[in-house]
Design an enzyme around this catalytic site. Sequence first.
Site, mmCIF file in Angstrom:
data_model
loop_
_atom_site.group_PDB
_atom_site.id
_atom_site.type_symbol
_atom_site.label_atom_id
_atom_site.label_comp_id
_atom_site.label_asym_id
_atom_site.label_seq_id
_atom_site.Cartn_x
_atom_site.Cartn_y
_atom_site.Cartn_z
ATOM 1 N N GLY A 205 52.543 10.120 66.212
ATOM 2 C CA GLY A 205 52.960 9.641 64.870
ATOM 3 C C GLY A 205 54.572 9.798 64.767
ATOM 4 O O GLY A 205 55.082 9.930 65.889
ATOM 5 N N ASN A 206 55.170 9.678 63.487
ATOM 6 C CA ASN A 206 56.658 9.937 63.442
ATOM 7 C C ASN A 206 56.796 10.698 62.080
ATOM 8 O O ASN A 206 55.876 11.014 61.633
ATOM 9 C CB ASN A 206 57.342 8.658 63.566
ATOM 10 C CG ASN A 206 56.847 7.599 62.416
ATOM 11 O OD1 ASN A 206 56.752 8.086 61.415
ATOM 12 N ND2 ASN A 206 56.196 6.555 62.751
ATOM 13 N N ARG A 207 58.173 10.771 61.896
ATOM 14 C CA ARG A 207 58.526 11.478 60.669
ATOM 15 C C ARG A 207 58.412 11.049 59.366
ATOM 16 O O ARG A 207 58.977 11.447 58.275
ATOM 17 C CB ARG A 207 59.897 12.549 61.096
ATOM 18 C CG ARG A 207 59.831 13.223 62.327
ATOM 19 C CD ARG A 207 61.216 13.861 62.445
ATOM 20 N NE ARG A 207 61.270 14.578 63.967
ATOM 21 C CZ ARG A 207 60.930 15.867 63.860
ATOM 22 N NH1 ARG A 207 60.604 16.635 62.925
ATOM 23 N NH2 ARG A 207 60.916 16.528 65.171
ATOM 24 N N ALA A 271 57.342 2.899 59.141
ATOM 25 C CA ALA A 271 57.550 3.017 60.330
ATOM 26 C C ALA A 271 56.333 3.041 61.128
ATOM 27 O O ALA A 271 55.818 3.840 61.334
ATOM 28 C CB ALA A 271 58.206 4.682 60.389
#
Length: 409
Positions: A205-207, A271
């Site tokens: 995943g991402n932030r 995102a």
Amino acid sequence: MKVVLGVAGGIAAYKACSLLRLLTEAGHDVTVVPTASALHFVGEATWSALSGKQVHTDVWSDITEVPHVRIGQEADLVVVAPATADLLARAATGQADDLLTNVLLTAHCPVVLAPAMHTEMWEHAATQANVATLTERGVHVVPPASGRLTGTDSGPGRMPEPHELFAVCERELTAAEGDRPLAGRRVVVTAGGTREPLDPVRYLGNRSSGKQGYAVARVAAQRGADVVLVTSAELPVPQGVRAVPVETALEMARAVEQEAVGADVVVMAAAVADFRPAQVAGHKIKKTHEAGPDGAPDESAPTVALVRNPDILAGLVAGRGEALAPVVVGFAAETGDEAASVLEHGRAKLARKGCDLLVVNEVGAGLTFGADESTVHILRRGSEDVLDVGPASKDVVAGALWDAVAELL
């Protein structure tokens, strides 16, 4: 317009003086309703002098005017800044133990609450539940900013600056007057960071928190649009917005493809992961593997093969054909490097994607992801001009974006 400025008992009450000045200078008729504890921070004389009106905290003053009912009934907007944890709790449970909470119960107009408190209080489950309850009822809760708090403490819980709250109030009043520039428009917004499963426990995943996408959806709804929010984030859904929950990039691509049919605008604020694991393990991948030929356990790290996810933004642009509908807005979370700056990377991405607008922001540790303020650069296809916005709240960024979209529509 008649505005009620509620002030709860927090140290940020001094900022409400500047908000009061902005509202009165804009020509609004402002009635200040502080709580009794708010007067420990800013006195009654200050509020009376700045507003030109007598200030009361209880329901017993001017009783023949029935102020606890009349003030709320006649208001075009109620804004409470700061809104303490105590005020949020009393508003969420419908208490009416002072003049301000009575006003909140009798108001039929838009209500804006600007929370301000210590980080621990803001993040407490009880406060978050109260915020969710108020949001579901249609109250506009402006997320607090991060920064210096009382004493040496710092973190989420700082009241947004007065000029930012004033911009929120003006948008609410404009919408209430019937000036809804997106009325009749169908809008699709994506938000959050996708999660690509590796096994039943782990994911790539991402932030991204999803806050900016939610702000884009919220402001669009305030401006009259029919809004669909395709989201992987777990945030309170803005009033008047229909949410479509997703988790992976493939799920988001399918949802956007379906919801974009007949849309006037699609804003890809999510995102989206560029890659996903080629295979998803059916069980948790163990740290130690089965023993090797010599009987010793295999402690080498597993190799994870990746495959590309579909480019949802590019697919939208390619699929709309020569009609150039819907308007497509992309977001570019970029980091500068030795090859190019953030803005240069953004221009290159705009050329590749072919979308109508591209919102470029710099990301990294402590930047943008999860923060309550952003600085962005809005690029337009076929133009060398750059619209710089911020540092400002996510709602202000969203408002600037919809202003730019309005020019295209």
